[in-house]
Motif scaffolding. Structure first.
Motif, PDB file in Angstrom:
ATOM      1  N   GLN A 204      37.187  33.127  69.798  1.00  0.00           N
ATOM      2  CA  GLN A 204      35.678  32.828  69.908  1.00  0.00           C
ATOM      3  C   GLN A 204      35.002  32.847  68.601  1.00  0.00           C
ATOM      4  N   LYS A 205      33.808  33.209  68.457  1.00  0.00           N
ATOM      5  CA  LYS A 205      32.900  32.954  67.369  1.00  0.00           C
ATOM      6  C   LYS A 205      33.625  33.466  66.144  1.00  0.00           C
ATOM      7  N   ILE A 206      34.044  32.750  64.849  1.00  0.00           N
ATOM      8  CA  ILE A 206      34.185  33.042  63.727  1.00  0.00           C
ATOM      9  C   ILE A 206      33.429  32.443  62.501  1.00  0.00           C
ATOM     10  N   THR A 207      33.045  33.411  61.908  1.00  0.00           N
ATOM     11  CA  THR A 207      32.344  33.114  60.240  1.00  0.00           C
ATOM     12  C   THR A 207      33.095  33.657  59.128  1.00  0.00           C
ATOM     13  N   PHE A 208      33.330  32.725  58.236  1.00  0.00           N
ATOM     14  CA  PHE A 208      33.559  33.191  56.902  1.00  0.00           C
ATOM     15  C   PHE A 208      32.827  32.694  55.842  1.00  0.00           C
ATOM     16  N   THR A 209      32.266  33.470  54.860  1.00  0.00           N
ATOM     17  CA  THR A 209      31.429  33.199  53.895  1.00  0.00           C
ATOM     18  C   THR A 209      31.711  33.651  52.577  1.00  0.00           C
ATOM     19  N   GLY A 210      31.306  33.026  51.375  1.00  0.00           N
ATOM     20  CA  GLY A 210      31.538  33.404  50.351  1.00  0.00           C
ATOM     21  C   GLY A 210      30.430  33.349  49.412  1.00  0.00           C
TER      22      GLY A 210
END
Length: 327
Positions: A204-210
């Motif tokens: 399901q929903k995945i977020t990966f930020t930098g």
């Protein structure tokens, strides 16, 4: 005019495909410097006794020592590439850029002669020809958009990729997006997907930020099950003079909705000659995972991981939070 060409007989494909088309082409130059223009029109492709009529392809390409230009126009693929260098120099510039991201050495851009500027814009759309012939098994694909800008002098890369929806061989990808706005010393990025489903896998929903703050890359990985946060890893990546150090922020590690104890001084340090772990140990009740160079069960110098009471589904729950893949 090409009439009745058997592509399987020409060993171009294993599929039973025959085609008819009109090709107008003009090529001047050699492999290193050329101008090429081509129009492919009145295309008929017969596959499994079914005719397909792709739109005309218009292709223009020009390569010089100090420039490259390629355009492709068709309802399946629209592509524009513009650069101030030939393909070899473009490739070398990208290789140097990606090497610099992982290197402890800094790149001197003031010594680069004629730095590369590159722009790519592409759009890929579903057509009956793509769905039934090129990618048999493709059930649905919304238009994919790709934008890339690269400036070697500034060591900057801008990338924007958006895949709205794809269903291929019972695998679906819903709303996948990648955005990068980065220079060597200030990389920033975001990645997200609403859902990936394939067989027993239902991500399901995945977020990966930098985001780079004070020369330190702050990263956040989050996975959700509906409105509930399933997994979280907040971490930092920092370049020093001769090393790169990775650190997971204390009180931030969440796995399978459970908070894991994280030592405040945990780190992994990468140099040209070694990878060193410091207190890189994480624990949730009776579950414990330890990474190290001097694990008690191994005498020689090593890089290892020790699992104690670890439940595999703690990690695999990411692949399907509702139906455990492993127990």
């Amino acid at each position: 005019t090409i009439t009745g060409a058997d592509l399987s007989g020409l060993k171009l494909t294993n599929k039973n495909i025959r085609t008819k088309l009109i090709l107008n082409a003009d090529f001047k130059g050699n492999a290193n410097k050329f101008n090429a223009d081509a129009t492919i029109k009145d295309i008929v492709v017969v596959y499994e006794n079914t005719p397909y009529y792709p739109n005309d392809f218009v292709i223009n390409a020009a390569v010089e020592k100090d420039s490259s230009s390629v355009t492709i126009n068709n309802n399946l693929l629209n592509l524009e590439l513009q650069a101030n260098a030939d393909i070899t120099k473009i490739t070398n510039a990208f290789n140097n850029y990606y090497t610099s991201l992982a290197s402890t050495d800094s790149i001197r851009t003031d010594t680069i002669q004629n730095p590369v500027d590159l722009h790519i814009k592409a759009r890929i759309s579903q057509t009956p020809f793509l769905r039934d012939v090129v990618l048999a098994g493709l059930e649905q694909m919304d238009t994919i958009n790709i934008d890339v800008d690269f400036k070697e002098k500034q060591q900057s890369l801008y990338t924007n990729i958006y895949v709205p929806y794809v269903k291929y061989n019972q695998t679906t990808v819903d709303s996948l997006a990648l955005f990068i706005d980065a220079q060597t010393n200030t990389p920033n990025f975001s990645f997200g997907v609403r859902n990936i489903e394939s067989g027993s896998v239902n991500v399901q929903k995945i977020t990966f930020t930098g985001e780079t703050i004070d020369k330190k890359l702050n990263m956040n990985f989050n996975a959700y099950n509906g409105g509930t946060k399933l997994m979280q890893i907040a971490s930092t990546l920092e370049k020093n003079n001769d090393s790169i150090t990775y650190h997971i922020k204390p009180d931030s590690l969440l796995i399978n909705k459970n908070k894991w104890n994280t030592p405040a001084d945990n780190s992994v340090t990468l140099t040209k000659k070694s990878i060193k772990f410091n207190n890189f140990t994480f624990q949730d009740g009776n579950q414990k995972v330890a990474f190290g160079n001097n694990l008690t069960k191994i005498k020689k110098e090593h890089i290892g991981v020790d699992f104690d009471g670890f439940k595999l589904n703690s990690i695999l729950s990411l692949l399907n939070p509702d139906k455990p893949i492993a127990k």
